[in-house]
Write an enzyme that holds these catalytic residues in place. Structure first.
Site, PDB file in Angstrom:
ATOM      1  N   GLU A  98      32.124 -11.359 -56.233  1.00 36.68           N
ATOM      2  CA  GLU A  98      33.251 -11.435 -57.167  1.00 36.68           C
ATOM      3  C   GLU A  98      34.067 -10.161 -57.043  1.00 36.68           C
ATOM      4  O   GLU A  98      33.613  -9.077 -57.407  1.00 36.68           O
ATOM      5  CB  GLU A  98      32.746 -11.613 -58.602  1.00 36.68           C
ATOM      6  CG  GLU A  98      33.858 -11.791 -59.617  1.00 36.68           C
ATOM      7  CD  GLU A  98      33.331 -11.852 -61.035  1.00 36.68           C
ATOM      8  OE1 GLU A  98      33.794 -11.047 -61.872  1.00 36.68           O
ATOM      9  OE2 GLU A  98      32.447 -12.700 -61.303  1.00 36.68           O
TER      10      GLU A  98
ATOM     11  N   CYS B 276      39.370  -7.708 -63.419  1.00 31.31           N
ATOM     12  CA  CYS B 276      39.701  -8.298 -62.117  1.00 31.31           C
ATOM     13  C   CYS B 276      40.762  -9.377 -62.185  1.00 31.31           C
ATOM     14  O   CYS B 276      41.342  -9.735 -61.161  1.00 31.31           O
ATOM     15  CB  CYS B 276      38.432  -8.835 -61.444  1.00 31.31           C
ATOM     16  SG  CYS B 276      37.600 -10.130 -62.370  1.00 31.31           S
TER      17      CYS B 276
END
Length: 462
Positions: free
Chosen positions: A236, A270
């Protein structure tokens, strides 16, 4: 950092708040050997009811230490206390979600008599733990990310070694200790803060069955390329989240959402709002409205109850964000608010209007408190710019037209498109993943549990 300990500091005032012992390779080597033997010997496996009991007790312990955990997140990670409390709630919910998802982790019947060759047989599948897990985590959600990586491993019966981010190991240590207190034998979960070379040796060891990574793309892809044959993984990384604004969008509702999505945890998320594409004749007014609200955000030490934007994780990140903003301004971007350091550890919430499309703030993940607004000629132009980068994670569109919403959902290259909400929206059971350079595999607790198990089929000749 030295050979023995890692000092942890409050990222706002840089005062020491704790330390953890670093783990050397011989220790990790022994832990991996134990983990491998635990998995290979099925008599050692923890029965599901025992795993459920441990997770239930852990959630109870977390609830009882709610304020302590929230303060720890704010103190070591710089996330404002008001947001740290939300993280603790999510982390507790995440542990409980691991229990619920076990009920969905089932096999299926496979029909055998579809042809004569399979006639006279019955078949079904079951799921079993994949084996030792190594989890390497990020700093920005120091408790909830650990829950997302370690909780599924415990739930599915995989022994796990977890390396927290070097800036935020204390929340991870607290969670691991609560697992022990709840009855988990220590050999099933090891707290493994270590130097980068030791971490790489651990990740790439052939005894590792599954590698879970949350962090920078450069590190994640490099480690993936070095995994031992057979090691599965989930990566990720970050994105450069685009938002498309239609000319009929509800501006009154949109501005608070964009400010929250762009400046939550000072942009260190993110899927933080970074690129906002607006019709040309609306761009200046919209950017100014975002700036007016962003300029009122209180920046300070995250442990204070009224702080809305905390520090960046370390002073080098402040310098980097300053350099990127200065580059954009030199290229013609207009600063509507912020655009400057607030001391060694903080950067002012910043809104830039029309930075160059090739500037770092337009092409790379800022991971800081910077939102960029661009005037666009058409919806097609906005979608093209949103899709112009090699990263793709979550995106958003603000509109009151169903046709526009559905077109953006269809044409924006993203794993999730939020309609009339910011790009950083997430609940912990939804699939959460980056496309292309933004990641590999799918996160979300149930999806991670599926990845940490493997299917086995039994075919019985009657």
């Amino acid at each position: 950092m030295n050979n023995a300990t890692l000092e942890v500091v409050n990222p706002f005032d840089l005062k020491p708040i704790g330390e953890v012992k670093l783990v050397d390779w011989p220790t990790i080597d022994a832990w991996l050997n134990t983990a491998s033997q635990l998995h290979k010997t099925r008599a050692n496996w923890l029965p599901m009811h025992q795993r459920i009991a441990i997770l239930k007790k852990t959630a109870q312990l977390m609830q009882g230490r709610f304020d302590e955990l929230a303060f720890q997140i704010a103190n070591e990670g710089g996330k404002p206390l008001m947001d740290a409390k939300v993280e603790v709630t999510r982390a507790i919910d995440g542990v409980e979600l691991c229990i619920k998802e076990l009920g969905h982790l089932t096999g299926t019947e496979i029909p055998m008599d579809l042809t004569a060759a399979g006639s006279g047989r019955m078949a079904f599948t079951t799921r079993e733990p994949i084996g030792p897990v190594v989890a390497v985590s990020a700093f920005n959600h120091p408790l909830n990310l650990i829950v997302h990586q370690v909780g599924p491993a415990i739930a599915t019966g995989c022994p796990v070694l977890v390396k927290p981010a070097s800036a935020t190991p204390l929340s991870c240590l607290a969670f691991v200790n609560m697992l022990y207190e709840a009855g988990l034998p220590e050999e099933w979960c090891r707290f493994a803060p270590c130097k980068s070379d030791v971490a790489e040796q651990m990740v790439t060891d052939p005894r590792v069955a599954f590698f879970s990574f949350i962090g920078s793309g450069a590190v994640g892809w490099r480690l993936k390329s070095k995994l031992a044959p057979g090691t599965r993984c989930a990566l990720e990384h970050g994105g450069v989240a685009p938002v498309i604004v239609d000319d009929c969008a509800d501006l009154e509702a949109m501005i608070p959402a964009l400010v929250k999505g762009g400046f939550y945890h000072s942009g260190q998320v993110c899927v933080s709002v970074q690129r906002v594409y607006v019709p040309e004749d609306m761009a200046t007014a919209l950017a100014q409205a975002i700036a007016d609200k962003a300029s009122k955000l209180k920046v300070g030490n995250a442990i204070l109850a009224d702080t809305e934007c905390g520090p960046l994780v370390n002073p080098n990140e402040v310098k980097r964000v300053e350099q990127w903003v200065n580059e954009a301004v030199a290229g013609g971007a207009q600063v509507l608010c912020g655009g400057q350091k607030l001391g060694e550890t903080s950067y002012a919430p910043t809104v830039l209007l029309n930075p160059p499309l090739d500037a770092k703030v337009s092409t790379q993940e800022v991971f800081g408190p910077v939102v960029c607004v661009y005037g666009t000629e058409s919806l097609s132009d906005a979608i093209a710019q949103a899709n112009s980068l090699p990263v793709a994670f979550q995106a958003a569109v603000f509109t009151q037209k169903l046709k526009v919403a559905l077109r953006c959902v269809r044409e924006i290259d993203a794993t999730a498109v939020m309609v009339n909400d910011h790009t950083a929206f997430r609940v912990d059971w939804m699939p959460f993943a980056g496309r292309r350079q933004s990641g590999y595999g799918v996160g979300g607790i149930g999806h991670t549990m599926h990845d940490m198990t493997q299917e086995k089929m039994a075919v019985i000749k009657l």
